[in-house]
Design a protein around this motif. Structure first.
Motif, PDB file in Angstrom:
ATOM      1  N   UNK A  72       5.549  -1.981 -10.833  1.00  0.00           N
ATOM      2  CA  UNK A  72       5.334  -2.442  -9.469  1.00  0.00           C
ATOM      3  C   UNK A  72       6.668  -2.925  -8.924  1.00  0.00           C
ATOM      4  N   UNK A  73       7.121  -2.304  -7.875  1.00  0.00           N
ATOM      5  CA  UNK A  73       8.453  -2.587  -7.347  1.00  0.00           C
ATOM      6  C   UNK A  73       8.511  -3.957  -6.674  1.00  0.00           C
ATOM      7  N   UNK A  74       7.479  -4.345  -6.003  1.00  0.00           N
ATOM      8  CA  UNK A  74       7.514  -5.578  -5.226  1.00  0.00           C
ATOM      9  C   UNK A  74       6.489  -6.576  -5.768  1.00  0.00           C
ATOM     10  N   UNK A  75       6.957  -7.482  -6.645  1.00  0.00           N
ATOM     11  CA  UNK A  75       6.060  -8.450  -7.265  1.00  0.00           C
ATOM     12  C   UNK A  75       5.502  -9.448  -6.264  1.00  0.00           C
ATOM     13  N   UNK A  76       6.266  -9.767  -5.239  1.00  0.00           N
ATOM     14  CA  UNK A  76       5.780 -10.683  -4.216  1.00  0.00           C
ATOM     15  C   UNK A  76       4.552 -10.088  -3.531  1.00  0.00           C
ATOM     16  N   UNK A  77       4.569  -8.771  -3.275  1.00  0.00           N
ATOM     17  CA  UNK A  77       3.421  -8.104  -2.648  1.00  0.00           C
ATOM     18  C   UNK A  77       2.216  -8.119  -3.581  1.00  0.00           C
ATOM     19  N   UNK A  78       2.446  -7.923  -4.879  1.00  0.00           N
ATOM     20  CA  UNK A  78       1.352  -7.982  -5.849  1.00  0.00           C
ATOM     21  C   UNK A  78       0.730  -9.372  -5.850  1.00  0.00           C
TER      22      UNK A  78
END
Length: 160
Positions: A72-78
């Motif tokens: 997952x490239x964007x952990x903040x989005x997860x």
């Protein structure tokens, strides 16, 4: 705190800030052998075990595997998709959330929150130990100057 206990993190949440013993951690890094995942001491080999994680941190060592989210490239989005809110860069550290951030954002849950805690079914102790082993191996390969992972476990384990 009651929600953390329901999720199986009650004991770990009670751990307070501690003084990191850089000399101890550095010495253990030097004694680490990546091939065997053990510390080579003058009295023999030893290592941190799942039992140590369970006894010292009170974390679950049986259950479903906690797997990496490295794809997952964007952990903040997860984080936002799972929790409905995400930390800013100053509040997050690598791939973890601070308890202070969790408390500030979830001390009082909304009326729509449920008490169903499926996080309790995961082997968090195994994930902690795997991360610690990975960090020691990374230290040996890259001559890194910092270490991540649950250093408090290592520091409390070392005297024994």
């Amino acid at each position: 705190m009651p929600y953390l206990e329901l999720a199986g993190f009650g004991s770990a949440a009670l751990i307070q800030t501690f003084d990191l013993r850089y000399d101890l951690v550095s010495a253990l890094v030097e004694l680490w052998r990546s091939e065997t995942h053990t510390f080579h001491l003058s009295c023999g080999e030893c290592t941190v075990t799942l039992e140590d994680v369970s006894l010292q941190l009170g974390l679950q060592i049986y259950g479903s595997a906690v797997t990496s989210v490295s794809t997952i490239a964007e952990l903040v989005a997860l984080c936002y998709s799972l929790l409905g809110v995400s930390p800013n860069n100053a509040e997050s550290k690598f791939m973890s959330l601070r308890f202070s951030w969790l408390k500030a954002n979830f001390e009082h849950l909304s009326i729509n929150a449920t008490e169903h805690e499926n996080v309790r079914s995961y082997s968090w102790g195994s994930a902690i130990l795997a991360m610690l082993y990975r960090e020691f191996c990374r230290q040996k390969k890259l001559d890194a100057v910092d270490i991540d992972g649950c250093v408090i476990l290592l520091q409390s384990w070392a005297p024994y």
